[in-house]
Motif scaffolding. Structure first.
Motif, PDB file in Angstrom:
ATOM      1  N   HIS A  99       0.834  -1.188   0.000  1.00 47.99           N
ATOM      2  CA  HIS A  99       0.000   0.000   0.000  1.00 47.99           C
ATOM      3  C   HIS A  99       0.877   1.250   0.000  1.00 47.99           C
ATOM      4  N   TRP A 100       0.281   2.382  -0.312  1.00 47.53           N
ATOM      5  CA  TRP A 100       0.968   3.660  -0.247  1.00 47.53           C
ATOM      6  C   TRP A 100      -0.044   4.710   0.201  1.00 47.53           C
ATOM      7  N   TYR A 101       0.421   5.909   0.431  1.00 50.58           N
ATOM      8  CA  TYR A 101      -0.452   6.952   0.967  1.00 50.58           C
ATOM      9  C   TYR A 101      -0.146   8.289   0.308  1.00 50.58           C
ATOM     10  N   THR A 102      -1.047   9.229   0.495  1.00 49.50           N
ATOM     11  CA  THR A 102      -0.772  10.625   0.182  1.00 49.50           C
ATOM     12  C   THR A 102      -1.648  11.496   1.077  1.00 49.50           C
ATOM     13  N   THR A 103      -1.226  12.722   1.291  1.00 48.00           N
ATOM     14  CA  THR A 103      -1.989  13.660   2.101  1.00 48.00           C
ATOM     15  C   THR A 103      -3.249  14.080   1.364  1.00 48.00           C
ATOM     16  N   LEU A 104      -4.393  13.996   2.051  1.00 43.06           N
ATOM     17  CA  LEU A 104      -5.654  14.516   1.508  1.00 43.06           C
ATOM     18  C   LEU A 104      -5.825  15.982   1.886  1.00 43.06           C
ATOM     19  N   GLU A 105      -5.583  16.294   3.136  1.00 37.20           N
ATOM     20  CA  GLU A 105      -5.689  17.680   3.604  1.00 37.20           C
ATOM     21  C   GLU A 105      -4.886  17.828   4.887  1.00 37.20           C
ATOM     22  N   TYR A 106      -4.479  19.067   5.171  1.00 40.20           N
ATOM     23  CA  TYR A 106      -3.861  19.327   6.463  1.00 40.20           C
ATOM     24  C   TYR A 106      -4.169  20.753   6.896  1.00 40.20           C
ATOM     25  N   LYS A 107      -4.094  20.970   8.187  1.00 47.55           N
ATOM     26  CA  LYS A 107      -4.384  22.261   8.784  1.00 47.55           C
ATOM     27  C   LYS A 107      -3.231  22.642   9.694  1.00 47.55           C
ATOM     28  N   VAL A 108      -2.910  23.922   9.685  1.00 43.45           N
ATOM     29  CA  VAL A 108      -1.819  24.447  10.504  1.00 43.45           C
ATOM     30  C   VAL A 108      -2.359  25.575  11.369  1.00 43.45           C
ATOM     31  N   ASN A 109      -1.987  25.567  12.635  1.00 45.60           N
ATOM     32  CA  ASN A 109      -2.289  26.659  13.562  1.00 45.60           C
ATOM     33  C   ASN A 109      -0.964  27.204  14.076  1.00 45.60           C
ATOM     34  N   ILE A 110      -0.615  28.401  13.657  1.00 47.45           N
ATOM     35  CA  ILE A 110       0.622  29.029  14.131  1.00 47.45           C
ATOM     36  C   ILE A 110       0.311  29.728  15.448  1.00 47.45           C
ATOM     37  N   VAL A 111       1.041  29.352  16.484  1.00 47.59           N
ATOM     38  CA  VAL A 111       0.794  29.857  17.832  1.00 47.59           C
ATOM     39  C   VAL A 111       1.592  31.131  18.101  1.00 47.59           C
ATOM     40  N   ARG A 112       2.833  31.165  17.623  1.00 51.57           N
ATOM     41  CA  ARG A 112       3.692  32.335  17.825  1.00 51.57           C
ATOM     42  C   ARG A 112       4.738  32.358  16.727  1.00 51.57           C
ATOM     43  N   PRO A 113       5.352  33.527  16.484  1.00 44.94           N
ATOM     44  CA  PRO A 113       6.387  33.608  15.450  1.00 44.94           C
ATOM     45  C   PRO A 113       7.611  32.773  15.820  1.00 44.94           C
ATOM     46  N   LEU A 114       8.139  32.109  14.841  1.00 45.93           N
ATOM     47  CA  LEU A 114       9.318  31.264  15.019  1.00 45.93           C
ATOM     48  C   LEU A 114      10.566  32.088  14.735  1.00 45.93           C
ATOM     49  N   PRO A 115      11.488  32.196  15.685  1.00 47.08           N
ATOM     50  CA  PRO A 115      12.723  32.937  15.419  1.00 47.08           C
ATOM     51  C   PRO A 115      13.583  32.230  14.363  1.00 47.08           C
ATOM     52  N   VAL A 116      14.096  32.990  13.429  1.00 45.32           N
ATOM     53  CA  VAL A 116      15.006  32.444  12.426  1.00 45.32           C
ATOM     54  C   VAL A 116      16.206  31.841  13.144  1.00 45.32           C
ATOM     55  N   GLY A 117      16.580  30.635  12.753  1.00 41.16           N
ATOM     56  CA  GLY A 117      17.754  29.978  13.316  1.00 41.16           C
ATOM     57  C   GLY A 117      17.505  29.122  14.541  1.00 41.16           C
ATOM     58  N   LEU A 118      16.290  29.175  15.107  1.00 43.17           N
ATOM     59  CA  LEU A 118      15.991  28.343  16.262  1.00 43.17           C
ATOM     60  C   LEU A 118      15.785  26.898  15.822  1.00 43.17           C
ATOM     61  N   MET A 119      16.507  25.967  16.410  1.00 40.59           N
ATOM     62  CA  MET A 119      16.312  24.550  16.107  1.00 40.59           C
ATOM     63  C   MET A 119      14.996  24.107  16.729  1.00 40.59           C
ATOM     64  N   VAL A 120      14.166  23.455  15.912  1.00 42.15           N
ATOM     65  CA  VAL A 120      12.871  22.981  16.395  1.00 42.15           C
ATOM     66  C   VAL A 120      12.743  21.480  16.176  1.00 42.15           C
ATOM     67  N   GLU A 121      11.817  20.910  16.924  1.00 41.90           N
ATOM     68  CA  GLU A 121      11.440  19.514  16.749  1.00 41.90           C
ATOM     69  C   GLU A 121       9.965  19.507  16.380  1.00 41.90           C
ATOM     70  N   CYS A 122       9.645  18.755  15.339  1.00 43.60           N
ATOM     71  CA  CYS A 122       8.272  18.639  14.871  1.00 43.60           C
ATOM     72  C   CYS A 122       7.874  17.173  14.986  1.00 43.60           C
ATOM     73  N   ILE A 123       6.887  16.920  15.822  1.00 46.37           N
ATOM     74  CA  ILE A 123       6.465  15.548  16.114  1.00 46.37           C
ATOM     75  C   ILE A 123       5.100  15.294  15.494  1.00 46.37           C
ATOM     76  N   GLY A 124       4.996  14.227  14.722  1.00 43.80           N
ATOM     77  CA  GLY A 124       3.722  13.777  14.185  1.00 43.80           C
ATOM     78  C   GLY A 124       3.342  12.466  14.843  1.00 43.80           C
ATOM     79  N   GLU A 125       2.084  12.355  15.296  1.00 47.72           N
ATOM     80  CA  GLU A 125       1.607  11.131  15.949  1.00 47.72           C
ATOM     81  C   GLU A 125       0.242  10.748  15.399  1.00 47.72           C
TER      82      GLU A 125
END
Length: 161
Positions: A99-125
């Protein structure tokens, strides 16, 4: 985690027949190990796969000045792309062999501005994975400050190869 090998041309990407020979989790483990190339978008946007397990994918990265909008803030597309990658790849880890998959839709909620250069971790569950669809949620947090910068959700379609 090994240093990623990025696809440079379409010929570098695995074809669907090759992908269908393994489960989604096996596929993602091979990308993490460097046995399969990472997608070129992750190189362009300065993030990459950091961890993978069934129902979970973690990316790390940092937005750079090149990823800013005309006002100098990190473009919403950067948030969306790393979230889509983590959430959809989490769904991929639940896809069975053949089997395989593809994204049907996604939604993003930005909570605060992200500083340029800040290392972030993005977790999908994954919240649900069925025969035809999978649903997951994600969040972006600063590694240095622990702050929440954005959340998201996605629905992916699962297709038989």
């Amino acid at each position: 985690m090994t240093e990623p090998r990025y696809a440079q041309t379409p010929a570098d990407l695995p074809d669907l027949a090759q992908t269908l020979q393994m489960s989604g989790l096996e596929f993602m483990q091979k990308v993490l190990a460097g046995d399969l190339p990472a997608p070129p978008i992750s190189n362009t946007l300065s993030f990459g796969l950091h961890e993978v397990a069934e129902g979970r994918a973690v990316f790390r990265g940092q937005a750079e000045f090149a990823h800013c909008n005309p006002m100098g803030g990190v473009h919403g597309g950067w948030y969306g792309t790393i979230l889509d990658s983590a959430m959809a790849c989490a769904c991929m880890t639940t896809v069975p062999k053949g089997h395989w998959y593809t994204t049907l839709e996604y939604k993003v909620n930005i909570v605060r501005p992200l500083p340029v250069g800040l290392m972030v971790e993005c977790i999908g569950e994954v919240q649900h994975s069925g025969r035809a669809t999978a649903v997951s949620r994600g969040e972006i947090r600063g590694l240095g400050d622990g702050k929440l910068y954005a959340t998201g959700s996605t629905t992916c379609i699962i297709m038989k190869g």
